[in-house]
Design an enzyme around this catalytic site. Structure first.
Site, PDB file in Angstrom:
ATOM      1  N   LYS A  93      -0.207   3.680  -2.643  1.00  0.00           N
ATOM      2  CA  LYS A  93      -1.246   4.711  -2.523  1.00  0.00           C
ATOM      3  C   LYS A  93      -0.665   6.119  -2.379  1.00  0.00           C
ATOM      4  O   LYS A  93      -1.371   7.101  -2.617  1.00  0.00           O
ATOM      5  CB  LYS A  93      -2.178   4.378  -1.357  1.00  0.00           C
ATOM      6  CG  LYS A  93      -2.978   3.080  -1.569  1.00  0.00           C
ATOM      7  CD  LYS A  93      -3.962   2.864  -0.436  1.00  0.00           C
ATOM      8  CE  LYS A  93      -4.787   1.600  -0.654  1.00  0.00           C
ATOM      9  NZ  LYS A  93      -4.138   0.407  -0.102  1.00  0.00           N
ATOM     10  N   SER A 103      -6.059   3.384   4.618  1.00  0.00           N
ATOM     11  CA  SER A 103      -5.510   2.725   3.430  1.00  0.00           C
ATOM     12  C   SER A 103      -6.613   2.118   2.564  1.00  0.00           C
ATOM     13  O   SER A 103      -6.511   0.981   2.089  1.00  0.00           O
ATOM     14  CB  SER A 103      -4.504   1.642   3.844  1.00  0.00           C
ATOM     15  OG  SER A 103      -3.655   1.304   2.776  1.00  0.00           O
ATOM     16  N   SER A 159       0.793  -1.234   0.000  1.00  0.00           N
ATOM     17  CA  SER A 159       0.000   0.000   0.000  1.00  0.00           C
ATOM     18  C   SER A 159       0.825   1.283   0.000  1.00  0.00           C
ATOM     19  O   SER A 159       0.247   2.377  -0.029  1.00  0.00           O
ATOM     20  CB  SER A 159      -0.959   0.013   1.195  1.00  0.00           C
ATOM     21  OG  SER A 159      -2.042  -0.861   0.949  1.00  0.00           O
TER      22      SER A 159
END
Length: 278
Positions: free
Chosen positions: A63, A119, A60
């Site tokens: 992101k 997230s 993640s």
């Protein structure tokens, strides 16, 4: 003869680490992650490096690039409508979610919080679909942005970092480059450094409360992002101010959630001690 004896003893003590310059007594950080890179943000000077150019998935941390591309494409006050596909994609892949529901309409500003604090893969999908337009075109923008930033060993396959055929990858070195870039954006820096963000209920959407997954906040760091998948291990992108210096680091392939924070604190402690002894 007496002066010679004193000089010899001083030399032996310095070699043993019992006398001499303070930097002789600094302790090396305890690092258990597979790939690590830490720099002094002001000078770019590496403070610690381990396999920093090895290509691996970054979960993640992806992101952060999603947020970077959105900031270059969208107004913070623009409104995005959440679709069933956004929600379904996140749920079907077992990804972290921000609890968004189909039909809700939220501002880009709020969706950045949904993206970076819990997230949310549902937020990532909605933003990518809107500002590609379409996820595929958005991922193309992510890769174009990586090239423009000099991230030569980075390739994205989606906006959320979930494992996908085609093999997304980056390096600790490239991710530090990205972290340094986004920290110059006051909006992304503010969002990523926020511990908790509440969105009040309106006729357009439900009420939401999002908490940051980064356990270094607020005392040990200013942000930026956590990540985990089985292929990537536990990952962490962080920035921290210590004694007037700002350090930026990336930890990839750590063994456990707790270990990534121990490693980050150890890196920061060692860098701070080395700076004080210099």
């Amino acid at each position: 003869m007496r002066m010679l004896t004193v000089a010899v003893m001083a030399a032996l003590l310095a070699v043993a680490g019992l006398a001499g310059p303070a930097h002789a007594r600094t302790t090396a950080p305890r690092v258990t992650a597979k790939e690590v890179y830490l720099i002094d943000a002001a000078t770019g000077t590496p403070q610690f490096a381990r396999r920093e150019t090895r290509r691996v998935p970054v979960a993640s941390l992806t992101k952060i690039m999603t947020a970077y591309v959105v900031r270059r494409s969208a107004s913070l006050d623009a409104v995005v409508t959440i679709t069933k596909a956004d929600v379904r994609h996140a749920a079907a892949n077992g990804a972290a979610r921000a609890g968004l529901k189909a039909g809700e309409r939220l501002s880009v500003r709020d969706l950045l919080y949904a993206l970076l604090l819990p997230s949310g893969a549902d937020a990532a999908g909605a933003l990518a679909r809107t500002y590609g337009p379409g996820v595929r075109r958005f991922v193309g923008k992510m890769n174009a942005a990586a090239r423009s930033l000099g991230m030569r060993d980075t390739f994205y396959t989606n906006p959320d970092g979930m494992p996908q055929p085609g093999g997304d990858h980056s390096t600790a070195f490239d991710q530090v480059t990205l972290a340094k870039t986004v920290l110059a954006d006051p909006i992304v820096a503010q969002v990523a450094g926020t511990k908790r963000h509440a969105v009040a209920k309106t006729p357009l959407h439900r009420g939401h409360v999002w908490k940051n997954t980064n356990r270094l906040l607020p005392d040990d760091a200013q942000g930026l992002k956590t990540g985990y998948t089985r292929p990537a291990g536990y990952c962490l992108m962080f920035a921290a101010a210590r004694d007037g210096r700002t350090y930026i680091g990336v930890i990839l392939g750590e063994r456990t959630d707790a270990a990534r924070y121990r490693t980050a604190r150890s890196l920061l402690d060692a860098a701070t001690a080395a700076a004080a002894a210099a």
